[in-house]
Design an enzyme around this catalytic site. Structure first.
Site, PDB file in Angstrom:
ATOM      1  N   HIS A  38      36.844  32.699  43.148  1.00 50.01           N
ATOM      2  CA  HIS A  38      35.959  32.373  44.279  1.00 50.01           C
ATOM      3  C   HIS A  38      34.893  33.442  44.436  1.00 50.01           C
ATOM      4  O   HIS A  38      34.909  34.439  43.715  1.00 50.01           O
ATOM      5  CB  HIS A  38      36.759  32.128  45.558  1.00 50.01           C
ATOM      6  CG  HIS A  38      37.462  33.329  46.115  1.00 50.01           C
ATOM      7  ND1 HIS A  38      38.471  33.976  45.440  1.00 50.01           N
ATOM      8  CD2 HIS A  38      37.307  34.011  47.281  1.00 50.01           C
ATOM      9  CE1 HIS A  38      38.914  34.981  46.179  1.00 50.01           C
ATOM     10  NE2 HIS A  38      38.220  35.043  47.301  1.00 50.01           N
ATOM     11  N   HIS A  70      33.923  35.666  46.793  1.00 52.68           N
ATOM     12  CA  HIS A  70      33.950  36.907  47.573  1.00 52.68           C
ATOM     13  C   HIS A  70      33.672  38.112  46.673  1.00 52.68           C
ATOM     14  O   HIS A  70      34.086  38.151  45.512  1.00 52.68           O
ATOM     15  CB  HIS A  70      35.298  37.069  48.291  1.00 52.68           C
ATOM     16  CG  HIS A  70      35.425  36.159  49.476  1.00 52.68           C
ATOM     17  ND1 HIS A  70      36.632  35.774  49.995  1.00 52.68           N
ATOM     18  CD2 HIS A  70      34.475  35.569  50.250  1.00 52.68           C
ATOM     19  CE1 HIS A  70      36.437  34.970  51.037  1.00 52.68           C
ATOM     20  NE2 HIS A  70      35.132  34.832  51.203  1.00 52.68           N
ATOM     21  N   ASP A  97      34.783  41.075  46.414  1.00 52.24           N
ATOM     22  CA  ASP A  97      35.875  41.815  45.769  1.00 52.24           C
ATOM     23  C   ASP A  97      36.528  40.991  44.650  1.00 52.24           C
ATOM     24  O   ASP A  97      37.612  41.324  44.167  1.00 52.24           O
ATOM     25  CB  ASP A  97      36.921  42.292  46.800  1.00 52.24           C
ATOM     26  CG  ASP A  97      37.579  41.159  47.546  1.00 52.24           C
ATOM     27  OD1 ASP A  97      36.935  40.108  47.749  1.00 52.24           O
ATOM     28  OD2 ASP A  97      38.762  41.305  47.936  1.00 52.24           O
ATOM     29  N   HIS A  98      35.845  39.910  44.236  1.00 50.62           N
ATOM     30  CA  HIS A  98      36.311  39.102  43.093  1.00 50.62           C
ATOM     31  C   HIS A  98      35.217  38.926  42.036  1.00 50.62           C
ATOM     32  O   HIS A  98      35.515  38.606  40.895  1.00 50.62           O
ATOM     33  CB  HIS A  98      36.811  37.730  43.565  1.00 50.62           C
ATOM     34  CG  HIS A  98      37.996  37.852  44.479  1.00 50.62           C
ATOM     35  ND1 HIS A  98      39.275  37.598  44.081  1.00 50.62           N
ATOM     36  CD2 HIS A  98      38.083  38.259  45.770  1.00 50.62           C
ATOM     37  CE1 HIS A  98      40.113  37.830  45.082  1.00 50.62           C
ATOM     38  NE2 HIS A  98      39.409  38.230  46.119  1.00 50.62           N
ATOM     39  N   HIS A 151      40.810  28.990  51.601  1.00 51.93           N
ATOM     40  CA  HIS A 151      40.295  30.359  51.786  1.00 51.93           C
ATOM     41  C   HIS A 151      38.763  30.326  51.720  1.00 51.93           C
ATOM     42  O   HIS A 151      38.072  30.854  52.582  1.00 51.93           O
ATOM     43  CB  HIS A 151      40.894  31.245  50.702  1.00 51.93           C
ATOM     44  CG  HIS A 151      40.411  32.656  50.732  1.00 51.93           C
ATOM     45  ND1 HIS A 151      40.718  33.529  51.743  1.00 51.93           N
ATOM     46  CD2 HIS A 151      39.634  33.360  49.852  1.00 51.93           C
ATOM     47  CE1 HIS A 151      40.155  34.708  51.498  1.00 51.93           C
ATOM     48  NE2 HIS A 151      39.495  34.629  50.359  1.00 51.93           N
ATOM     49  N   ASP A 173      42.866  34.237  45.943  1.00 45.14           N
ATOM     50  CA  ASP A 173      43.273  34.423  47.343  1.00 45.14           C
ATOM     51  C   ASP A 173      43.801  33.128  47.958  1.00 45.14           C
ATOM     52  O   ASP A 173      43.721  32.940  49.177  1.00 45.14           O
ATOM     53  CB  ASP A 173      42.098  34.936  48.184  1.00 45.14           C
ATOM     54  CG  ASP A 173      41.727  36.370  47.850  1.00 45.14           C
ATOM     55  OD1 ASP A 173      42.419  37.004  47.030  1.00 45.14           O
ATOM     56  OD2 ASP A 173      40.726  36.859  48.418  1.00 45.14           O
ATOM     57  N   HIS A 196      45.844  40.138  45.462  1.00 50.03           N
ATOM     58  CA  HIS A 196      46.047  41.264  46.393  1.00 50.03           C
ATOM     59  C   HIS A 196      47.515  41.668  46.495  1.00 50.03           C
ATOM     60  O   HIS A 196      48.409  40.822  46.397  1.00 50.03           O
ATOM     61  CB  HIS A 196      45.556  40.898  47.807  1.00 50.03           C
ATOM     62  CG  HIS A 196      44.071  40.796  47.928  1.00 50.03           C
ATOM     63  ND1 HIS A 196      43.256  41.884  48.121  1.00 50.03           N
ATOM     64  CD2 HIS A 196      43.255  39.717  47.872  1.00 50.03           C
ATOM     65  CE1 HIS A 196      41.996  41.489  48.191  1.00 50.03           C
ATOM     66  NE2 HIS A 196      41.961  40.171  48.036  1.00 50.03           N
TER      67      HIS A 196
HETATM   68 ZN   LIG Z   1      38.652  36.167  49.117  1.00 46.46          ZN
END
Ligand SMILES: [Zn+2]
Length: 254
Positions: free
Chosen positions: A55, A57, A59-60, A113, A132, A170
């Protein structure tokens, strides 16, 4: 079988390198940052072939462009996120198949998410890279999707073989487990898993991957059918989506 390497980065993110020893093709799943990925590739003497994003975001996808520039890899991501995934080359939708050498990943769409969230399932290596969407004893927050969408997404993952390894993005397991125990204090598998997790974390070790079987036995977001959870929430078993939504709401405030 694939070689899978877990790279812990930032506070609690995991990046995964997936390598097919036959073809020597290598993919990275959700590269938040580039340096640890380049270091791991160098120490293994692997060349990066693909980025698989779950996805959009940061941090990905944070290292997408740098890795593409340095390795000339191809970037795969959700068609629905084509404008939000930096450098996307191949747009994927539910039911598509992605190849790493001869190893095939099935793409499953899991909105909740985020709306464009996808996961990658390698049936032959019984590995699921679920970003996530599903965490060990937890699930992602609903930033874009509805409880119904996330519940439906999780139903698709529940149907995968029980021995599937769950490679989530995570390390939230210990906090998730503590919350899960508030809903099912007498679940012996949950108690056992949490004790294991405490030991692993106090030794700074990873709790991931878990297995789908383990999640089915301990993860409250997959357990609307549990009489203990229904009792904790004062709800009945024919309210599965409502139970899921309530558990999500309680976790958000926990
Ligand atoms: Zn995320």
């Amino acid at each position: 079988m694939l070689d899978i390497i877990q790279i812990p980065v930032l506070n609690d993110n995991y990046i995964y390198l997936i390598h097919d020893p036959v073809s020597t093709e290598t993919a990275v799943v959700d590269p938040a940052v580039s340096e640890p990925v380049l270091d791991a590739l160098a120490s293994k003497e692997w060349q990066l072939t693909y980025i698989f994003n779950t996805h959009h975001h940061n941090d990905h996808v944070g290292a997408n462009l740098e890795l593409k520039q340095k390795t000339n890899c191809q970037i795969f991501g959700s068609e629905a996120d084509r404008k939000r995934i930096p450098g996307i080359d191949v747009e994927l939708k539910h039911g598509d198949q992605v190849k790493l050498g001869d190893q095939v990943a099935h793409v499953i769409s899991t909105p909740g998410h985020t709306l464009g969230h996808i996961v990658y399932h390698f049936p032959d290596s019984h590995a699921l890279f679920c970003g996530d969407t599903l965490f060990s004893m937890g699930c992602g927050r609903l930033f874009e999707g509805s409880p119904t969408q996330m519940w439906q997404s999780l139903q698709l993952l529940k149907d995968l073989p029980g021995k599937t390894d769950i490679y989530c993005a995570h390390e939230y397991t210990q906090a998730n487990g503590k919350f899960a125990l508030t809903l099912e204090p007498d679940n012996p598998q949950l108690q056992q898993r949490l004790a294991e997790v405490k030991q692993l974390r106090s030794a700074s070790k990873s709790t991931i991957p878990s297995s789908l079987d383990q999640e089915l036995a301990t993860n409250p977001f997959l357990r609307e059918h549990s009489p203990a959870i229904q009792q904790s929430l004062n709800m009945t078993e024919n309210e599965a989506v409502k139970i899921f939504a309530k558990v999500r709401e309680l976790k958000d405030r926990y």
